[in-house]
Design a protein around this motif. Structure first.
Motif, PDB file in Angstrom:
ATOM      1  N   LEU A  42      78.302  51.979  21.028  1.00  0.00           N
ATOM      2  CA  LEU A  42      78.264  53.362  21.509  1.00  0.00           C
ATOM      3  C   LEU A  42      78.604  54.306  20.362  1.00  0.00           C
ATOM      4  N   ARG A  43      78.148  55.533  20.472  1.00  0.00           N
ATOM      5  CA  ARG A  43      78.376  56.517  19.426  1.00  0.00           C
ATOM      6  C   ARG A  43      79.433  57.513  19.869  1.00  0.00           C
ATOM      7  N   CYS A  44      80.399  57.770  18.995  1.00  0.00           N
ATOM      8  CA  CYS A  44      81.442  58.751  19.288  1.00  0.00           C
ATOM      9  C   CYS A  44      80.799  60.130  19.373  1.00  0.00           C
ATOM     10  N   ALA A  45      81.125  60.875  20.434  1.00  0.00           N
ATOM     11  CA  ALA A  45      80.543  62.197  20.641  1.00  0.00           C
ATOM     12  C   ALA A  45      81.079  63.215  19.634  1.00  0.00           C
ATOM     13  N   GLU A  46      82.191  62.924  18.983  1.00  0.00           N
ATOM     14  CA  GLU A  46      82.795  63.863  18.030  1.00  0.00           C
ATOM     15  C   GLU A  46      82.318  63.613  16.602  1.00  0.00           C
ATOM     16  N   CYS A  47      82.444  62.382  16.122  1.00  0.00           N
ATOM     17  CA  CYS A  47      82.137  62.111  14.705  1.00  0.00           C
ATOM     18  C   CYS A  47      80.857  61.314  14.494  1.00  0.00           C
ATOM     19  N   GLY A  48      80.319  60.693  15.531  1.00  0.00           N
ATOM     20  CA  GLY A  48      79.076  59.951  15.402  1.00  0.00           C
ATOM     21  C   GLY A  48      79.240  58.501  14.981  1.00  0.00           C
ATOM     22  N   MET A  49      80.468  58.049  14.812  1.00  0.00           N
ATOM     23  CA  MET A  49      80.685  56.661  14.411  1.00  0.00           C
ATOM     24  C   MET A  49      80.319  55.726  15.563  1.00  0.00           C
ATOM     25  N   HIS A  50      79.668  54.613  15.243  1.00  0.00           N
ATOM     26  CA  HIS A  50      79.320  53.618  16.255  1.00  0.00           C
ATOM     27  C   HIS A  50      80.463  52.623  16.397  1.00  0.00           C
ATOM     28  N   LEU A  51      80.773  52.268  17.642  1.00  0.00           N
ATOM     29  CA  LEU A  51      81.845  51.321  17.908  1.00  0.00           C
ATOM     30  C   LEU A  51      81.485  50.481  19.121  1.00  0.00           C
ATOM     31  N   PRO A  52      82.083  49.268  19.246  1.00  0.00           N
ATOM     32  CA  PRO A  52      81.785  48.418  20.403  1.00  0.00           C
ATOM     33  C   PRO A  52      82.210  49.099  21.702  1.00  0.00           C
ATOM     34  N   ALA A  53      81.497  48.783  22.764  1.00  0.00           N
ATOM     35  CA  ALA A  53      81.739  49.431  24.057  1.00  0.00           C
ATOM     36  C   ALA A  53      83.150  49.166  24.572  1.00  0.00           C
ATOM     37  N   ASP A  54      83.725  47.999  24.282  1.00  0.00           N
ATOM     38  CA  ASP A  54      85.061  47.718  24.811  1.00  0.00           C
ATOM     39  C   ASP A  54      86.159  48.465  24.054  1.00  0.00           C
ATOM     40  N   GLU A  55      85.854  49.090  22.915  1.00  0.00           N
ATOM     41  CA  GLU A  55      86.845  49.854  22.161  1.00  0.00           C
ATOM     42  C   GLU A  55      86.688  51.364  22.372  1.00  0.00           C
ATOM     43  N   ALA A  56      85.630  51.781  23.025  1.00  0.00           N
ATOM     44  CA  ALA A  56      85.353  53.204  23.208  1.00  0.00           C
ATOM     45  C   ALA A  56      86.249  53.798  24.291  1.00  0.00           C
ATOM     46  N   LEU A  57      86.673  55.031  24.078  1.00  0.00           N
ATOM     47  CA  LEU A  57      87.481  55.765  25.061  1.00  0.00           C
ATOM     48  C   LEU A  57      86.579  56.740  25.802  1.00  0.00           C
ATOM     49  N   PRO A  58      86.495  56.633  27.117  1.00  0.00           N
ATOM     50  CA  PRO A  58      85.657  57.574  27.863  1.00  0.00           C
ATOM     51  C   PRO A  58      86.344  58.939  27.967  1.00  0.00           C
ATOM     52  N   GLY A  59      85.533  59.959  28.043  1.00  0.00           N
ATOM     53  CA  GLY A  59      86.064  61.307  28.187  1.00  0.00           C
ATOM     54  C   GLY A  59      84.994  62.224  28.735  1.00  0.00           C
ATOM     55  N   LYS A  60      85.327  63.512  28.851  1.00  0.00           N
ATOM     56  CA  LYS A  60      84.347  64.493  29.324  1.00  0.00           C
ATOM     57  C   LYS A  60      83.335  64.728  28.210  1.00  0.00           C
ATOM     58  N   GLY A  61      82.107  64.458  28.497  1.00  0.00           N
ATOM     59  CA  GLY A  61      81.066  64.700  27.506  1.00  0.00           C
ATOM     60  C   GLY A  61      80.661  63.484  26.696  1.00  0.00           C
ATOM     61  N   GLY A  62      81.195  62.322  26.986  1.00  0.00           N
ATOM     62  CA  GLY A  62      80.772  61.125  26.252  1.00  0.00           C
ATOM     63  C   GLY A  62      81.905  60.146  26.032  1.00  0.00           C
ATOM     64  N   VAL A  63      81.710  59.321  25.034  1.00  0.00           N
ATOM     65  CA  VAL A  63      82.738  58.346  24.661  1.00  0.00           C
ATOM     66  C   VAL A  63      83.202  58.674  23.254  1.00  0.00           C
ATOM     67  N   PHE A  64      84.427  58.224  22.944  1.00  0.00           N
ATOM     68  CA  PHE A  64      85.054  58.625  21.686  1.00  0.00           C
ATOM     69  C   PHE A  64      85.693  57.426  21.012  1.00  0.00           C
ATOM     70  N   CYS A  65      85.866  57.546  19.685  1.00  0.00           N
ATOM     71  CA  CYS A  65      86.451  56.455  18.910  1.00  0.00           C
ATOM     72  C   CYS A  65      87.972  56.491  18.954  1.00  0.00           C
ATOM     73  N   GLY A  66      88.558  57.591  19.319  1.00  0.00           N
ATOM     74  CA  GLY A  66      90.010  57.682  19.393  1.00  0.00           C
ATOM     75  C   GLY A  66      90.440  58.852  20.256  1.00  0.00           C
ATOM     76  N   ALA A  67      91.736  58.859  20.577  1.00  0.00           N
ATOM     77  CA  ALA A  67      92.273  59.907  21.442  1.00  0.00           C
ATOM     78  C   ALA A  67      92.206  61.274  20.767  1.00  0.00           C
ATOM     79  N   ALA A  68      92.381  61.347  19.453  1.00  0.00           N
ATOM     80  CA  ALA A  68      92.343  62.626  18.748  1.00  0.00           C
ATOM     81  C   ALA A  68      90.944  63.233  18.818  1.00  0.00           C
ATOM     82  N   HIS A  69      89.920  62.422  18.657  1.00  0.00           N
ATOM     83  CA  HIS A  69      88.558  62.948  18.742  1.00  0.00           C
ATOM     84  C   HIS A  69      88.226  63.384  20.166  1.00  0.00           C
ATOM     85  N   ARG A  70      88.727  62.629  21.135  1.00  0.00           N
ATOM     86  CA  ARG A  70      88.488  63.029  22.528  1.00  0.00           C
ATOM     87  C   ARG A  70      89.153  64.371  22.805  1.00  0.00           C
ATOM     88  N   ALA A  71      90.397  64.543  22.345  1.00  0.00           N
ATOM     89  CA  ALA A  71      91.128  65.785  22.595  1.00  0.00           C
ATOM     90  C   ALA A  71      90.466  66.965  21.886  1.00  0.00           C
TER      91      ALA A  71
END
Length: 80
Positions: A42-71
């Motif tokens: 999956l691709r992080c909605a903030e930075c565009g980095m690809h990461l495995p689905a089990d490591e992605a954090l769901p949020g409003k507007g997509g999935v994210f690589c970390g809590a800081a990018h989600r926030a």
């Protein structure tokens, strides 16, 4: 002479039986585990980095690589 021949014959028989019985078959525990099945990337909605689905954090507007990018993404979306 017969005694030596019988002794040699018995030694060969015991050697053959011992060799067959002493060779352990490969136990299940020694076999390597099967490889893990491929995961969706999956691709992080903030930075565009690809990461495995089990490591992605769901949020409003997509999935994210970390809590800081989600926030930061959600804060930026809230302002707009």
């Amino acid at each position: 002479m017969k005694f030596l021949l019988m002794l040699a014959l018995l030694a060969v028989v015991f050697f053959m039986l011992g060799a067959r019985r002493g060779r352990p078959s490969e136990p299940e525990a020694r076999k390597p585990p099967p490889p893990a099945p491929p995961q969706a990337m999956l691709r992080c909605a903030e930075c565009g980095m690809h990461l495995p689905a089990d490591e992605a954090l769901p949020g409003k507007g997509g999935v994210f690589c970390g809590a800081a990018h989600r926030a930061s993404f959600e804060a930026r979306q809230g302002r707009a």
